[in-house]
Each structure stands twice: as C-alpha cells, then as structure tokens.
Design an enzyme around this catalytic site. Structure first.
Site, PDB file in Angstrom:
ATOM      1  N   LYS A 293       0.728  -1.065   0.076  1.00 59.16           N
ATOM      2  CA  LYS A 293      -0.178  -0.061   0.027  1.00 59.16           C
ATOM      3  C   LYS A 293       0.911   1.321  -0.050  1.00 59.16           C
ATOM      4  O   LYS A 293       2.102   1.197   0.114  1.00 59.16           O
ATOM      5  CB  LYS A 293      -0.986  -0.211   1.027  1.00 59.16           C
ATOM      6  CG  LYS A 293      -1.827  -1.297   1.078  1.00 59.16           C
ATOM      7  CD  LYS A 293      -2.890  -1.162  -0.047  1.00 59.16           C
ATOM      8  CE  LYS A 293      -3.559  -2.193  -0.265  1.00 59.16           C
ATOM      9  NZ  LYS A 293      -4.260  -3.344   0.577  1.00 59.16           N
TER      10      LYS A 293
HETATM   11  C1  LIG Z   1      -5.411  -4.459   0.587  1.00 57.76           C
HETATM   12  C2  LIG Z   1      -6.964  -4.118   0.688  1.00 57.76           C
HETATM   13  C3  LIG Z   1      -7.580  -4.476   1.846  1.00 57.76           C
HETATM   14  C4  LIG Z   1      -7.235  -5.383   3.040  1.00 57.76           C
HETATM   15  O1  LIG Z   1      -6.157  -4.675   3.545  1.00 57.76           O
HETATM   16  P1  LIG Z   1      -5.514  -5.609   4.853  1.00 57.76           P
HETATM   17  O2  LIG Z   1      -4.497  -4.742   5.576  1.00 57.76           O
HETATM   18  O3  LIG Z   1      -4.372  -6.429   4.148  1.00 57.76           O
HETATM   19  O4  LIG Z   1      -6.403  -6.303   5.656  1.00 57.76           O
HETATM   20  C5  LIG Z   1      -8.832  -4.160   1.928  1.00 57.76           C
HETATM   21  N1  LIG Z   1      -9.665  -3.597   0.684  1.00 57.76           N
HETATM   22  C6  LIG Z   1      -8.838  -2.972  -0.106  1.00 57.76           C
HETATM   23  C7  LIG Z   1      -9.622  -2.590  -1.384  1.00 57.76           C
HETATM   24  C8  LIG Z   1      -7.608  -3.566  -0.446  1.00 57.76           C
HETATM   25  O5  LIG Z   1      -6.810  -3.262  -1.362  1.00 57.76           O
END
Ligand SMILES: *Cc1c(COP(=O)(O)O)cnc(C)c1O
Length: 390
Positions: free
Chosen positions: A191
C-alpha cells in the site's frame, strides 16, 4: 539491451523502508515493549494529526480487514441485514459483511473511474439494506458527495474502504475526514505506506470508537474499570463481549511512525510516476486511468491501464510479454462476481456487472511505487509498446 547485462527484474510492488524506520524498529526491540504500547498510541495521535481533524478517533489495528470488521460490528450489522459494495474490489471489502452474518449486495462500477456506481447503489437498496462500503479504487475518490447524500436520504451507514486512499481528497478534504461513519486505511506491504501488516480505523463517532476499542482487544473494557481506577488493582480487567485480537504491535507502529512522516513525499513521487506513464503511453491503444479532478489528490496506489478496443493482442499476452521482459504486472481485480464463493452464494453472472467485467478483461496493473525511477517507467512503456505492436 545486451544479453550480457540483463536489467534486474522490475517488481510489481516494493515497500520503501528507510533507515529511520529500521532504527525505530530496533529501538522498539531494545525497549522490551514489542506488542501494543506507547508507539502504537503515538501512531494513532500522529495519524489524527496527519488527517488534521481534532474530532477524529484513530484506532490502530493489525489489518484493514480487521478495521472494516470492527466498524461493521460497532454499527451493529448482523443477520438479515444487507450491505452494498462494489464487485470491483479485493474480497476483504466484502468478506467482513459475511463475518457479521449479513449479506453482500455487489454492484457495478462507473466505466471511467472504476469506482462504485452511485446510481447502481441506489437501485440495489432494499428494505434490508443497512450500509454501503465504497472503495476508493486505485486511490481515486468515489463520488462521495453523491454517495453520502444518498446514504443520508435513505438512512444508511457508510464505511469507507480507504485501503488505496492515503492521501486522497474529495473537495479538498482528505479521505478519513469526510462525513461517513468510519474510514479504514491499510498498511499492508504494497500500500502507499506500510507497517508490514496493519490498518487504521478512523471515525468521528465516539460510540463507534469506544465499541471498536473494546472489540479490538478481546472485549476488554477500559471504561468498565476506569470508573473505579483508584480502587482497582492493575491486574484486574473486565470482559464485556467476545472480542477479537486486532491490536497493532509497537514493532509495526514503529514503521508506521516514519512511513506516515514520508506519506506526502511518497505521494509526490507517485503523482510524478503516474504523470510519466500518462505521457509515455499517450499514443498507445490503451485506456489510461482517470485522473483526479483538478485540485484533488489521487493517491495512485495502482496504475491500471486497459487495452483499447482497437488493440490487436490479448491482455494475457501483454502481461506475458512484460514478464518476459523482466517486468512484474498484476490485475486488480478478478471481480468478486467471478470468484467461486461470491458467484455461487449470490448466483452472480458477468452480465449483471458489464462495466466491471469489461474492465477486468482488458486491464493490467503496471508497476508503480516510490522506489521506481523514470527510467523504469520508460522501460515499462517500451515493453508495452512492443507487446501492443505484436
Ligand atoms: C489491501 C486491501 C484490503 C485489505 O487490507 P489488509 O490491511 O491487508 O487487511 C481491503 N480492501 C482493499 C480494497 C485492499 O486493497
């Protein structure tokens, strides 16, 4: 390029961890406080400061999935309820609804932004609908003024999945500070900032915050013993619900403290790379991703191109060619309506989601991360040009 000096593999995504993050983690390890403690708390305070709104409660959690689950739990979503979200997302957005025993209503996206189609949301509302989970796909904001107005008109809760949206703005306001019930960010490895695994639940609703705080750690109620704090010994605690184990460790928060300080610098690099892609790919048979409206910030978590109708090769062959050239790509996402669990549970067909389906069949996520250079962008563009000429 000479065969003797092949370029190194260009990964699809890589975290950008600096010496300050490393030193802070080492400091945490030496401190003896490796689980949730002072750094997790400071990370929450810093995050509220980053969003710049003193009315916000920020709760650090060990994933965005956990944060979304806590938000729905605090809102009292349960069996018999329906929650509307986009089919064009990661399964975490929707699975949390099933954790609560409620049902998911998937809807199609806008064909330009690939964000949830607010008109489709309105059509999907039933007497059972309780909430909407918009996803700011790739880092571009959903039409939140329209979505929030619809939610208000129909008495629905809004939980933003902001996993892609740090920092993203809507009418000059950062996502996280809007008038939704809760907003959840992800700090997963790929992210726009990372704590390895981690997330942040943000809300301006004190009741949601206090319930989520209790449920984040086993249903242990602080309020229950704060009332008697003078008399209660330090070993005493009260369990008021069967809570979860969703707390963020100080080791992870140590990363977050420094990543957050770099968030605006990271964003600037991402904007520059996206601009470089736009220029380098302008004459190719591709549909380039929508930019944010003038003056707004797009977080550019993803750079998703789509093969234009006049392209003569297949999406899969382009990805294969890029891979042969040492370039990692991905697809975001195989829409939920094609995933066996969601497809079978709700008898979903591609024809119900024509825009998401068409986008999925044509889309490629190109590498975009802060450790990339402009040379990397041009290398990707060159490989794409070759692939599309075949
Ligand atoms: C990465 C992601 C999540 C989940 O994030 P985590 O921190 O891995 O639980 C949820 N929604 C979207 C759209 C994502 O890209």
């Amino acid at each position: 390029m000479s065969a003797a000096t092949p370029l190194p593999f260009l990964h699809f995504a890589l975290p950008d961890i600096g010496e300050e993050e490393i030193a802070e983690v080492v400091d945490t390890l030496r401190s003896g406080w490796v689980t949730t403690g002072p750094k997790a708390r400071r990370f929450e305070t810093d995050f509220a400061q980053f969003l710049g709104d003193s009315g916000l409660h920020c709760l650090a959690v060990n994933s965005a999935t956990a944060g979304l689950h806590l938000a729905l739990e605090a809102l009292g979503i349960g069996p018999g309820d329906e929650v509307i979200t986009t089919t064009h997302t990661f399964t975490a957005t929707a699975e949390v609804v099933r954790y609560m025993g409620a049902d998911v209503r998937l809807v199609d996206v806008d064909p330009v932004t690939l964000n949830i189609d607010v008109a489709a949301v309105e059509q999907a509302i039933t007497p059972r609908t309780r909430a909407i989970i918009p996803v700011h796909y790739a880092g571009l904001a959903v039409d939140m003024p329209a979505l929030l107005a619809l939610a208000r008109r129909r008495g629905l809760k809004v939980v933003e999945d902001a996993a892609h949206a740090l920092p993203t703005t809507v009418q000059g306001q950062l996502v996280g500070t809007l008038d939704s019930d809760a907003t959840v960010f992800s700090f997963y490895a790929n992210k726009t900032m990372t704590t390895g695994e981690g997330g942040m639940l943000v809300t301006r609703n004190a009741d949601i915050a206090s319930r989520a705080k209790v449920m984040r750690l086993h249903g242990i109620s602080r309020d229950a013993f704060d009332r008697f704090s003078a008399k209660v010994p330090s070993w005493y605690y009260e369990i008021v619900a069967p809570g979860f184990k969703y707390n963020l460790t100080d080791i992870a928060a140590a990363l977050g403290l420094h990543q957050l300080r770099r968030a605006h610098a990271f964003a600037k690099i991402r904007v520059g790379l996206a601009q470089a892609y736009r220029e380098a790919l302008a004459d190719l048979p591709l549909i380039l991703p929508a930019d944010a409206p003038a003056g707004e910030s797009h977080a550019w978590h993803l750079y998703v191109v789509r093969l234009a109708p006049q392209a003569t090769c297949s999406r899969d062959s382009v990805i294969e060619h890029l891979y042969q050239e040492g370039i990692g790509c991905s697809v975001h996402y195989v829409p939920l309506h094609l995933q066996p669990y969601w497809r079978d549970r709700y008898a979903l067909k591609p024809t119900m989601f024509p825009h998401s389906q068409a986008a999925y069949e044509a889309m490629i996520s190109l590498p975009l991360y802060t450790r990339m250079t402009l040379d990397d962008v041009h290398r990707v563009a060159k490989a794409l040009r070759q692939a599309l000429a075949r």
